[in-house]
Design a protein around this motif. Structure first.
Motif, PDB file in Angstrom:
ATOM      1  N   VAL A  13       0.841  -1.196   0.000  1.00 55.53           N
ATOM      2  CA  VAL A  13       0.000   0.000   0.000  1.00 55.53           C
ATOM      3  C   VAL A  13       0.880   1.250   0.000  1.00 55.53           C
ATOM      4  N   ALA A  14       0.434   2.264  -0.729  1.00 52.57           N
ATOM      5  CA  ALA A  14       1.137   3.549  -0.738  1.00 52.57           C
ATOM      6  C   ALA A  14       0.997   4.220   0.626  1.00 52.57           C
ATOM      7  N   ALA A  15       2.067   4.868   1.065  1.00 52.36           N
ATOM      8  CA  ALA A  15       2.060   5.581   2.343  1.00 52.36           C
ATOM      9  C   ALA A  15       2.261   7.066   2.084  1.00 52.36           C
ATOM     10  N   GLY A  16       1.202   7.841   2.245  1.00 54.14           N
ATOM     11  CA  GLY A  16       1.282   9.297   2.128  1.00 54.14           C
ATOM     12  C   GLY A  16       1.209   9.883   3.530  1.00 54.14           C
ATOM     13  N   SER A  17      -0.010  10.162   3.986  1.00 57.27           N
ATOM     14  CA  SER A  17      -0.181  10.661   5.351  1.00 57.27           C
ATOM     15  C   SER A  17       0.060   9.561   6.370  1.00 57.27           C
ATOM     16  N   GLY A  18      -0.113   8.313   5.945  1.00 59.24           N
ATOM     17  CA  GLY A  18       0.074   7.166   6.833  1.00 59.24           C
ATOM     18  C   GLY A  18      -1.206   6.611   7.403  1.00 59.24           C
ATOM     19  N   ALA A  19      -2.326   7.312   7.245  1.00 55.64           N
ATOM     20  CA  ALA A  19      -3.571   6.880   7.855  1.00 55.64           C
ATOM     21  C   ALA A  19      -4.086   5.561   7.267  1.00 55.64           C
ATOM     22  N   THR A  20      -4.063   5.429   5.958  1.00 52.77           N
ATOM     23  CA  THR A  20      -4.518   4.181   5.335  1.00 52.77           C
ATOM     24  C   THR A  20      -3.636   3.021   5.785  1.00 52.77           C
ATOM     25  N   VAL A  21      -2.341   3.238   5.775  1.00 49.13           N
ATOM     26  CA  VAL A  21      -1.405   2.190   6.186  1.00 49.13           C
ATOM     27  C   VAL A  21      -1.675   1.781   7.634  1.00 49.13           C
ATOM     28  N   ALA A  22      -1.852   2.754   8.512  1.00 53.08           N
ATOM     29  CA  ALA A  22      -2.099   2.443   9.926  1.00 53.08           C
ATOM     30  C   ALA A  22      -3.361   1.610  10.096  1.00 53.08           C
ATOM     31  N   ILE A  37       2.615  -6.209   5.933  1.00 48.51           N
ATOM     32  CA  ILE A  37       2.220  -5.032   5.177  1.00 48.51           C
ATOM     33  C   ILE A  37       3.488  -4.298   4.751  1.00 48.51           C
ATOM     34  N   HIS A  38       3.546  -3.954   3.473  1.00 51.46           N
ATOM     35  CA  HIS A  38       4.666  -3.190   2.924  1.00 51.46           C
ATOM     36  C   HIS A  38       4.160  -1.789   2.615  1.00 51.46           C
ATOM     37  N   ALA A  39       4.617  -0.813   3.387  1.00 55.92           N
ATOM     38  CA  ALA A  39       4.224   0.581   3.225  1.00 55.92           C
ATOM     39  C   ALA A  39       5.236   1.264   2.310  1.00 55.92           C
ATOM     40  N   ILE A  40       4.756   1.813   1.200  1.00 57.73           N
ATOM     41  CA  ILE A  40       5.628   2.402   0.189  1.00 57.73           C
ATOM     42  C   ILE A  40       5.586   3.921   0.317  1.00 57.73           C
ATOM     43  N   GLN A  41       6.697   4.512   0.723  1.00 58.89           N
ATOM     44  CA  GLN A  41       6.775   5.962   0.911  1.00 58.89           C
ATOM     45  C   GLN A  41       6.587   6.677  -0.423  1.00 58.89           C
ATOM     46  N   SER A  59       3.706   4.507  12.997  1.00 59.48           N
ATOM     47  CA  SER A  59       3.721   3.796  14.288  1.00 59.48           C
ATOM     48  C   SER A  59       2.844   4.498  15.316  1.00 59.48           C
ATOM     49  N   GLY A  60       2.930   5.822  15.357  1.00 63.53           N
ATOM     50  CA  GLY A  60       2.095   6.589  16.285  1.00 63.53           C
ATOM     51  C   GLY A  60       0.613   6.418  15.991  1.00 63.53           C
ATOM     52  N   MET A  61       0.261   6.424  14.705  1.00 64.32           N
ATOM     53  CA  MET A  61      -1.143   6.222  14.327  1.00 64.32           C
ATOM     54  C   MET A  61      -1.612   4.816  14.686  1.00 64.32           C
ATOM     55  N   VAL A  62      -0.764   3.819  14.431  1.00 65.77           N
ATOM     56  CA  VAL A  62      -1.125   2.438  14.777  1.00 65.77           C
ATOM     57  C   VAL A  62      -1.368   2.341  16.277  1.00 65.77           C
ATOM     58  N   ASP A  63      -0.503   2.963  17.073  1.00 59.95           N
ATOM     59  CA  ASP A  63      -0.680   2.927  18.531  1.00 59.95           C
ATOM     60  C   ASP A  63      -2.013   3.553  18.938  1.00 59.95           C
ATOM     61  N   GLN A  64      -2.381   4.678  18.304  1.00 62.38           N
ATOM     62  CA  GLN A  64      -3.660   5.337  18.620  1.00 62.38           C
ATOM     63  C   GLN A  64      -4.843   4.446  18.260  1.00 62.38           C
ATOM     64  N   VAL A  65      -4.804   3.875  17.054  1.00 58.02           N
ATOM     65  CA  VAL A  65      -5.883   2.985  16.621  1.00 58.02           C
ATOM     66  C   VAL A  65      -5.978   1.787  17.561  1.00 58.02           C
ATOM     67  N   TRP A  66      -4.834   1.225  17.914  1.00 56.15           N
ATOM     68  CA  TRP A  66      -4.837   0.030  18.763  1.00 56.15           C
ATOM     69  C   TRP A  66      -5.391   0.336  20.150  1.00 56.15           C
ATOM     70  N   ARG A  67      -5.049   1.509  20.695  1.00 54.11           N
ATOM     71  CA  ARG A  67      -5.614   1.896  21.999  1.00 54.11           C
ATOM     72  C   ARG A  67      -7.144   1.971  21.917  1.00 54.11           C
ATOM     73  N   VAL A 139       0.490 -11.347  -4.139  1.00 56.15           N
ATOM     74  CA  VAL A 139       0.637 -10.108  -3.377  1.00 56.15           C
ATOM     75  C   VAL A 139      -0.657  -9.337  -3.527  1.00 56.15           C
ATOM     76  N   LEU A 140      -1.226  -8.887  -2.427  1.00 58.11           N
ATOM     77  CA  LEU A 140      -2.415  -8.065  -2.482  1.00 58.11           C
ATOM     78  C   LEU A 140      -1.970  -6.611  -2.611  1.00 58.11           C
ATOM     79  N   PHE A 141      -2.334  -5.972  -3.707  1.00 59.47           N
ATOM     80  CA  PHE A 141      -2.022  -4.563  -3.946  1.00 59.47           C
ATOM     81  C   PHE A 141      -3.236  -3.745  -3.541  1.00 59.47           C
ATOM     82  N   TRP A 142      -3.046  -2.829  -2.593  1.00 59.48           N
ATOM     83  CA  TRP A 142      -4.139  -1.989  -2.110  1.00 59.48           C
ATOM     84  C   TRP A 142      -4.162  -0.736  -2.964  1.00 59.48           C
TER      85      TRP A 142
END
Length: 151
Positions: A13-22, A37-41, A59-67, A139-142
């Motif tokens: 998956v493409a990583a821009g803001s990071g929200a989709t990846v998180a 998951i492979h995050a592509i900058q 990582s910060g977004m993932v932590d927020q979602v996980w909480r 490979v699943l391409f998002w």
């Protein structure tokens, strides 16, 4: 694996803001623990003095979602356990600058009915093509590209 029986161990998956990846990382931890998951900058790591498209932001977004998920279900593990990797090698010369790999991926995808562009999806699909060749597995391409006028 999916209900259809197709087995994959890689999501790209493409990583821009990071929200989709998180979101994909957290979701994969819940239902696809074997997937990496492979995050592509696709955007600069820094915008002025601010950290932007960077694994620390994701990582910060993932932590927020996980909480939030743990607040709803305290039986979940303390930390998100999904496996994910950050790839900066597809970014190229800058935001929106097409790389040779992205141009090839856009052409390849187009021949198969996949509409891609050079800023996000072309770079991510270039990574998906590389990972498919390296691992010889599905490979699943998002796909994150949308024209914006489909509503």
């Amino acid at each position: 694996s999916t209900r259809s029986g197709l087995r994959f161990e890689t999501i790209v998956v493409a990583a821009g803001s990071g929200a989709t990846v998180a979101g994909i990382i957290a979701g994969a931890a819940l239902v696809l623990p074997q997937v990496t998951i492979h995050a592509i900058q696709v955007a600069p790591a820094k915008v002025g003095p601010f950290t932007a498209c960077h694994p620390d932001v994701v990582s910060g977004m993932v932590d927020q979602v996980w909480r939030s998920l743990r607040n709803a279900d305290s039986t979940l593990p303390e930390k998100c356990t999904a496996q994910w990797l950050w790839h900066e090698e597809y970014f190229g010369g800058g935001y929106g600058v097409a790389t040779a790999d992205a141009r090839h991926a856009i052409s390849s995808g187009g021949r198969n009915g996949l509409e891609l562009e050079s800023t996000y999806s072309g770079k991510a699909f270039a990574a998906a093509l590389t990972l498919t060749r390296q691992h010889r597995q599905p490979v699943l391409f998002w796909q994150t590209f949308a024209r914006g006028n489909e509503l």
